[in-house]
Design an enzyme around this catalytic site. Structure first.
Site, PDB file in Angstrom:
ATOM      1  CD  GLU A 197      -1.022  -2.489   6.575  1.00  0.00           C
ATOM      2  OE1 GLU A 197      -0.653  -2.391   5.397  1.00  0.00           O
ATOM      3  OE2 GLU A 197      -0.672  -1.695   7.459  1.00  0.00           O
ATOM      4  CB  CYS A 248      -2.081   3.994   6.071  1.00  0.00           C
ATOM      5  SG  CYS A 248      -3.124   3.086   4.913  1.00  0.00           S
ATOM      6  CG  ASN A 290       4.748  -2.192   0.631  1.00  0.00           C
ATOM      7  OD1 ASN A 290       5.387  -3.202   0.874  1.00  0.00           O
ATOM      8  ND2 ASN A 290       5.257  -0.990   0.728  1.00  0.00           N
ATOM      9  CB  ILE A 291       1.938  -4.298  -4.927  1.00  0.00           C
ATOM     10  CG1 ILE A 291       2.059  -5.681  -4.274  1.00  0.00           C
ATOM     11  CG2 ILE A 291       2.256  -4.367  -6.420  1.00  0.00           C
ATOM     12  CD1 ILE A 291       0.971  -6.670  -4.681  1.00  0.00           C
ATOM     13  CB  CYS A 295      -4.564  -0.381   6.115  1.00  0.00           C
ATOM     14  SG  CYS A 295      -3.774  -0.549   4.497  1.00  0.00           S
ATOM     15  CB  ALA A 306       5.093   3.738 -12.776  1.00  0.00           C
ATOM     16  CB  SER A 307       0.074   5.349 -12.183  1.00  0.00           C
ATOM     17  OG  SER A 307      -0.897   6.315 -12.335  1.00  0.00           O
ATOM     18  CE1 TYR A 308       5.544   7.403  -8.144  1.00  0.00           C
ATOM     19  CE2 TYR A 308       5.073   9.582  -7.301  1.00  0.00           C
ATOM     20  CZ  TYR A 308       5.972   8.666  -7.810  1.00  0.00           C
ATOM     21  OH  TYR A 308       7.286   9.014  -7.965  1.00  0.00           O
ATOM     22  CB  CYS A 335      -1.253  -0.831   2.343  1.00  0.00           C
ATOM     23  SG  CYS A 335      -1.143   0.957   2.303  1.00  0.00           S
TER      24      CYS A 335
HETATM   25  N1  THU Z   1       2.305   1.114   3.363  1.00  0.00           N
HETATM   26  C1  THU Z   1       1.773  -0.099   3.688  1.00  0.00           C
HETATM   27  O1  THU Z   1       1.991  -1.102   2.999  1.00  0.00           O
HETATM   28  N2  THU Z   1       0.975  -0.168   4.767  1.00  0.00           N
HETATM   29  C2  THU Z   1       0.673   0.891   5.578  1.00  0.00           C
HETATM   30  O2  THU Z   1      -0.227   0.790   6.393  1.00  0.00           O
HETATM   31  C3  THU Z   1       1.458   2.117   5.443  1.00  0.00           C
HETATM   32  C4  THU Z   1       2.074   2.328   4.109  1.00  0.00           C
HETATM   33  C5  THU Z   1       3.153   1.207   2.165  1.00  0.00           C
HETATM   34  C6  THU Z   1       2.550   1.964   1.017  1.00  0.00           C
HETATM   35  C7  THU Z   1       3.764   2.396   0.248  1.00  0.00           C
HETATM   36  O3  THU Z   1       4.137   1.339  -0.633  1.00  0.00           O
HETATM   37  C8  THU Z   1       4.849   2.526   1.313  1.00  0.00           C
HETATM   38  O4  THU Z   1       4.372   1.858   2.460  1.00  0.00           O
HETATM   39  C9  THU Z   1       5.179   3.971   1.675  1.00  0.00           C
HETATM   40  O5  THU Z   1       4.025   4.668   1.977  1.00  0.00           O
END
Ligand code: THU
Length: 129
Positions: A55, A85, A42-43, A88, A46-48, A53
């Site tokens: 995946e 999530c 996951n990356i 994904c 700052a802008s959320y 994710c």
């Molecule tokens: N995140 C993932 O990388 N994969 C998921 O399926 C669930 C959430 C990441 C997104 C964010 O960087 C962090 O987990 C918290 O939500």
């Protein structure tokens, strides 16, 4: 299929997660029918909302290398059982309802699903034909 190797790769790439905001690391490893493994973390931003994710990072890497036939994806994160999530799940579903989804707690403890169990009654490419 070497599930253990796929899980190991997911654990390795989890360490590369760029998570300055949540502090929550996720790693994913995608196996394609060519036998290659593509990893992703996951990356955050700052802008959320631009956050991607793990995946989807892994899938983007695979597809952008010309791969379309995804066989399996292994996922691991900082919670005991980190499930993909909803976004994904939909992106995995784009490449098949029968993709094996491995949720790994440790390299030896994991649960297995097919995507259609995690996203039942899904909308997908066939609907647009
Ligand atoms: N995140 C993932 O990388 N994969 C998921 O399926 C669930 C959430 C990441 C997104 C964010 O960087 C962090 O987990 C918290 O939500």
């Amino acid at each position: 299929m070497d599930k253990k190797l796929l899980i190991k790769k997911a654990f390795e790439v989890k360490e590369k997660a760029y998570v300055p905001y949540s502090g929550f690391h996720v790693g994913a490893a995608v196996l394609t029918d060519s036998g290659k493994i593509y990893t992703g973390c996951n990356i955050e931003s700052a802008s959320y909302t631009p956050t991607i994710c793990a995946e989807r990072t892994a899938i983007a890497k695979a597809v952008s290398e010309g791969e379309r036939n995804i066989t399996a994806i292994a996922v691991t994160g900082d919670s005991q059982w980190t499930y993909p999530c909803g976004v994904c799940r939909q992106v995995i579903r784009e490449f098949g309802k029968d993709i094996l989804v491995i949720i790994a707690k440790t390299e030896d403890e994991y649960r297995e699903y097919v995507l259609k169990e995690l996203l039942p009654h899904s909308f997908g490419p066939e609907d647009l034909k």
